[in-house]
Design a protein around this motif. Structure first.
Motif, mmCIF file in Angstrom:
data_model
loop_
_atom_site.group_PDB
_atom_site.id
_atom_site.type_symbol
_atom_site.label_atom_id
_atom_site.label_comp_id
_atom_site.label_asym_id
_atom_site.label_seq_id
_atom_site.Cartn_x
_atom_site.Cartn_y
_atom_site.Cartn_z
ATOM 1 N N CYS A 106 0.838 -1.197 0.000
ATOM 2 C CA CYS A 106 0.000 0.000 0.000
ATOM 3 C C CYS A 106 0.871 1.243 0.000
ATOM 4 O O CYS A 106 1.945 1.245 0.596
ATOM 5 N N ALA A 107 0.391 2.264 -0.673
ATOM 6 C CA ALA A 107 1.074 3.550 -0.713
ATOM 7 C C ALA A 107 0.070 4.640 -0.380
ATOM 8 O O ALA A 107 -1.101 4.557 -0.772
ATOM 9 N N TYR A 108 0.527 5.631 0.356
ATOM 10 C CA TYR A 108 -0.379 6.700 0.752
ATOM 11 C C TYR A 108 0.194 8.049 0.342
ATOM 12 O O TYR A 108 1.381 8.179 0.043
ATOM 13 N N GLU A 109 -0.679 9.052 0.340
ATOM 14 C CA GLU A 109 -0.272 10.389 -0.097
ATOM 15 C C GLU A 109 -0.275 11.403 1.042
ATOM 16 O O GLU A 109 0.565 12.302 1.075
ATOM 17 N N ASN A 110 -1.186 11.230 1.963
ATOM 18 C CA ASN A 110 -1.370 12.228 3.010
ATOM 19 C C ASN A 110 -0.347 12.027 4.122
ATOM 20 O O ASN A 110 -0.388 11.043 4.861
ATOM 21 N N THR A 111 0.585 12.953 4.262
ATOM 22 C CA THR A 111 1.643 12.809 5.270
ATOM 23 C C THR A 111 1.118 13.007 6.697
ATOM 24 O O THR A 111 1.856 12.785 7.655
ATOM 25 N N ALA A 112 -0.135 13.398 6.838
ATOM 26 C CA ALA A 112 -0.722 13.528 8.175
ATOM 27 C C ALA A 112 -1.187 12.183 8.734
ATOM 28 O O ALA A 112 -1.485 12.066 9.926
ATOM 29 N N PHE A 113 -1.248 11.154 7.901
ATOM 30 C CA PHE A 113 -1.661 9.838 8.391
ATOM 31 C C PHE A 113 -0.684 9.366 9.468
ATOM 32 O O PHE A 113 0.545 9.454 9.301
ATOM 33 N N ASP A 114 -1.228 8.833 10.568
ATOM 34 C CA ASP A 114 -0.357 8.379 11.651
ATOM 35 C C ASP A 114 -0.801 7.043 12.254
ATOM 36 O O ASP A 114 -0.395 6.675 13.354
ATOM 37 N N TYR A 115 -1.634 6.325 11.519
ATOM 38 C CA TYR A 115 -2.104 5.024 11.993
ATOM 39 C C TYR A 115 -2.447 4.207 10.768
ATOM 40 O O TYR A 115 -3.185 4.681 9.895
ATOM 41 N N PHE A 116 -1.897 2.982 10.700
ATOM 42 C CA PHE A 116 -2.014 2.190 9.476
ATOM 43 C C PHE A 116 -2.430 0.763 9.849
ATOM 44 O O PHE A 116 -1.611 -0.080 10.160
ATOM 45 N N PRO A 117 -3.727 0.477 9.797
ATOM 46 C CA PRO A 117 -4.197 -0.870 10.115
ATOM 47 C C PRO A 117 -4.401 -1.709 8.865
ATOM 48 O O PRO A 117 -4.558 -1.188 7.748
ATOM 49 N N TRP A 118 -4.394 -3.004 9.067
ATOM 50 C CA TRP A 118 -4.803 -3.956 8.036
ATOM 51 C C TRP A 118 -6.037 -4.693 8.550
ATOM 52 O O TRP A 118 -6.075 -5.125 9.699
ATOM 53 N N TYR A 119 -7.004 -4.860 7.652
ATOM 54 C CA TYR A 119 -8.221 -5.586 7.976
ATOM 55 C C TYR A 119 -8.296 -6.840 7.110
ATOM 56 O O TYR A 119 -7.881 -6.843 5.944
ATOM 57 N N GLN A 120 -8.855 -7.875 7.703
ATOM 58 C CA GLN A 120 -9.025 -9.161 7.034
ATOM 59 C C GLN A 120 -10.525 -9.450 6.931
ATOM 60 O O GLN A 120 -11.255 -9.297 7.924
ATOM 61 N N GLN A 121 -10.956 -9.859 5.758
ATOM 62 C CA GLN A 121 -12.381 -10.122 5.572
ATOM 63 C C GLN A 121 -12.578 -11.491 4.925
ATOM 64 O O GLN A 121 -12.115 -11.723 3.810
ATOM 65 N N PHE A 122 -13.305 -12.343 5.631
ATOM 66 C CA PHE A 122 -13.679 -13.643 5.079
ATOM 67 C C PHE A 122 -15.040 -13.520 4.398
ATOM 68 O O PHE A 122 -15.846 -12.645 4.751
ATOM 69 N N PRO A 123 -15.311 -14.399 3.428
ATOM 70 C CA PRO A 123 -16.601 -14.328 2.716
ATOM 71 C C PRO A 123 -17.777 -14.370 3.683
ATOM 72 O O PRO A 123 -17.815 -15.171 4.611
ATOM 73 N N GLY A 124 -18.718 -13.465 3.484
ATOM 74 C CA GLY A 124 -19.912 -13.433 4.318
ATOM 75 C C GLY A 124 -19.731 -12.751 5.663
ATOM 76 O O GLY A 124 -20.653 -12.710 6.479
#
Lengths: 113, 115
Positions: free
Chosen positions: A23-41
């Protein structure tokens, strides 16, 4: 305006392989970077998160690598298993925003047995 | 454990109908969110609410409205459903305090089909 760009859109690996999602981001104000996992349904669920004061965070087989100067972060899944097959979303937020999370477009991961 | 429930898992409506999607959370969270999820587009924020009776537009509010009369309940309203609103709708909630203050907890989603 897409502020978080995620790649690849889909990924297929053999069991035991190490899928990497970027992942790449543009906004330098971002200060928290989570990952979410989603299973079908199911709805997405928090998997692991990192703040920009560290370059790496590991939880079990999941590792986030963070490169502040490049404005990039990635998810690595060690010794991947068929049960890891899911859609993964990166996201970013900054403390000044009540709306919180901006999501990437998602990666559909398939781990073959 | 936080629980976010959505009133329907699957919904089929006709074009022009008024559609209500309900979301309830049981953790006394201040913030609640409505997203739609479409393949290749990720999760896009429709509306969010930071307190009872308070709401703000997200990235794609057109064609939608929301209501939050009680802290635990956040409703998404499609005033006149259209086929381009066929999608998966996800509700989320977030508390403001504690170690997990930034985490959003999601419901299972409602798959809406407009014919």
């Amino acid at each position: 305006q897409q502020q978080v760009k995620q790649s690849p859109q889909s990924l297929i690996v053999q069991k035991g392989g190490i899928p990497i999602i970027n992942c790449a981001y543009e906004n330098t104000a971002f200060d928290y970077f989570p990952w979410y996992q989603q299973f079908p349904g199911k709805g997405p669920a928090l998997l692991i998160a990192i703040r920009p004061d560290v370059s790496e965070k590991k939880e079990g087989r999941f590792t986030i690598s963070f490169n502040k100067s490049a404005k990039q972060f990635s998810l690595h899944i060690m010794d991947s298993q068929p049960g890891d097959s899911a859609t993964y979303f990166c996201a970013a937020s900054h403390s000044g925003s009540a709306r919180q999370l901006t999501f990437g477009s998602g990666t559909q991961l398939t781990v073959l047995p | 454990d936080v629980k976010v429930t959505q009133s329907s898992r699957y919904l089929v409506k006709r074009t022009g109908e008024k559609v209500f999607l309900e979301c309830v959370q049981d953790m006394d969270h201040e913030n609640m969110f409505w997203y739609r999820q479409d393949p290749g587009l990720g999760l896009r924020l429709i509306y969010f609410s930071y307190d009872v009776k308070m709401k703000e537009k997200g990235d794609i509010p057109e064609g939608y409205s929301v209501s939050r009369e009680k802290k635990e309940r956040f409703s998404l309203i499609l005033e006149s459903a259209s086929t381009n609103q066929t999608s998966m709708y996800l509700c989320a909630s977030r508390g403001l305090a504690g170690r997990m203050a930034r985490e959003q907890y999601f419901g299972p989603g409602t798959r809406l089909t407009v014919t």
